[in-house]
Structure formats: C-alpha cells, structure tokens
Design an enzyme around this catalytic site. Structure first.
Site, PDB file in Angstrom:
ATOM      1  N   ASP A  51       0.151   4.331  10.756  1.00 55.47           N
ATOM      2  CA  ASP A  51       0.296   3.366   9.672  1.00 55.47           C
ATOM      3  C   ASP A  51       0.472   1.991  10.314  1.00 55.47           C
ATOM      4  OD1 ASP A  51       0.904   2.405   6.977  1.00 55.47           O
ATOM      5  OD2 ASP A  51       2.979   2.296   7.672  1.00 55.47           O
ATOM      6  N   ASP A 103       1.886  -1.447   8.346  1.00 50.60           N
ATOM      7  CA  ASP A 103       3.056  -2.170   7.836  1.00 50.60           C
ATOM      8  C   ASP A 103       4.295  -1.278   7.862  1.00 50.60           C
ATOM      9  OD1 ASP A 103       1.718  -4.715   6.751  1.00 50.60           O
ATOM     10  OD2 ASP A 103       0.557  -3.132   5.796  1.00 50.60           O
ATOM     11  N   ASP A 153       6.070   5.183   8.429  1.00 49.84           N
ATOM     12  CA  ASP A 153       7.466   4.852   8.122  1.00 49.84           C
ATOM     13  C   ASP A 153       7.891   5.292   6.732  1.00 49.84           C
ATOM     14  OD1 ASP A 153       5.725   2.773   6.973  1.00 49.84           O
ATOM     15  OD2 ASP A 153       7.590   1.779   6.414  1.00 49.84           O
TER      16      ASP A 153
END
Length: 221
Positions: free
Chosen positions: A14, A16, A177
C-alpha cells in the site's frame, strides 16, 4: 529476513499510511475544496481518519462532516473535481517517507523479491510521489484506485498483480496499514502483513488479524 517472507516471491505494498504519510497534503486539498464551496475546513486530524478508500470516498466523508448530511451526487462531483485539481497541483510537498521504508525497499529488491504497489490513490498521483522520494525504480508494477473497476478491499487488484507475474497468490504478500489491505489480501489468498503506524480510520490494525505486524518496514530485512 522476517519469517513472513518464507516462500514469498512477490510483495504488494500500500502507499498512503504504509510507505508515506500523505495526510498533510491531502488535508490541504480537502480543506481547499471545502472552502471553495463555502464550507468549513475539516482539519488534518479528521482527514487522517478518513483516508483509505480512495479520493472520492475521502471527499464524501469530508462533505458529510462539513454539511452534517450526506452530499448528493452533483455536489460530490463538484467537490471531488476541486479536490483533484488542488491535490494535483501539489501532491507531495508536505508528504514524508516513513522511517525504514528506503532500507526495506533496497533490501527486498536486492534480495530478489518482485515489488509492486497497490493503492486506492488515483494513479496519476502515484509516480510524482515515488519520484520525490527516489523509490520509483523499486516497483515492477503500480496500480491506483482507478486502474481497475475494483479497488481494495476487493481482491481484484491483488489477483491482477499476481496474474501479471504468473504467480499463485500463496506466494504473494500484501503489506498495508489498514483493515482494507488485510481484507483484500486475505480474500485474494495473499499472506498479509500490517504496519502498526498509519491510518486505519483510527482503529488498531491488529484487530484485523493480519498474519504479521511490524512497527517498521525495516524489520522485513
């Protein structure tokens, strides 16, 4: 090497909240687009909890907060267009690379893993941010939230990545995240690893039960 990498040949990251903290720039674009509509600013702390489902959903959440009511399609379209224009002018000046990211990417690439990027951020904004931090050369393939009809937590982007390199999902790892990353990875048959920092709508990502959890990506190498 971290034991989560045993038997893994491809790693999808990922962006961001995993590789970069982009919220300061996203918040400026959100608040600018709200201001152009005569609406109050949301502020960086709120935007931090709204990131993760792509730019349209981010703007929808911001409008719902500012108006205390869900936006109609026309208003959402206007606000999203304003957001994209603002963010496109400056997608990275306040964005920062998380500690340990460069070391991890260098070590993994040198170790022979195929590295890819699967984010819900619009594709047009990916390369400028990667170039800014000098990490664009690490990734063999990048997918944005608008690259395919589906985005995370749908498994389709991850399955697409695995197919592009002719690998079974069981030999692939999703690193993110948020619960959306974990859910997408699990549904695709990928192994999952979460970072303890990042966004995840203000919830502990541990609650999503990834296969492994690290405090820094440097722990991978």
């Amino acid at each position: 090497m971290h034991p989560i990498l045993n038997g893994i040949r491809l790693i999808s990251f990922d962006l961001d909240g995993t590789l970069v903290d982009s919220v300061p720039d996203l918040a400026v674009a959100v608040d600018t687009s709200l201001g152009e509509l005569g609406l109050p600013a949301a502020g960086e702390a709120r935007v931090r909890d709204w990131v993760g489902n792509g730019s349209l959903k981010l703007v929808e959440r911001a409008l719902a907060f500012a108006r205390n009511a869900p936006p109609d399609e026309a208003l959402l379209g206007r606000a999203h267009e304003a957001f994209l224009e603002c963010y496109g002018r400056d997608p990275g000046s306040r964005t920062r690379l998380y500690p340990g990211v460069s070391e991890a990417l260098d070590g993994l690439r040198d170790g022979g893993w195929v590295l890819t990027l699967v984010t819900n951020k619009p594709f047009a904004f990916i390369r400028p941010i990667l170039i800014q931090f000098g990490i664009e050369h690490h990734f063999a393939l990048c997918l944005g939230g608008d690259s395919l009809p589906q985005k995370k937590p749908d498994p389709a982007p991850l399955l697409h990545v695995a197919a592009q390199f002719g690998l079974p999902p069981s030999q692939c790892l999703m690193v993110g995240d948020s619960r959306h990353d974990v859910a997408a990875g699990r549904a695709a048959g990928f192994r999952t690893l979460a970072v303890s920092y990042g966004y995840n709508h203000g919830e502990p990502v541990r609650d999503s039960r990834p296969d492994a959890l690290v405090d820094s990506l440097a722990e991978l190498v």
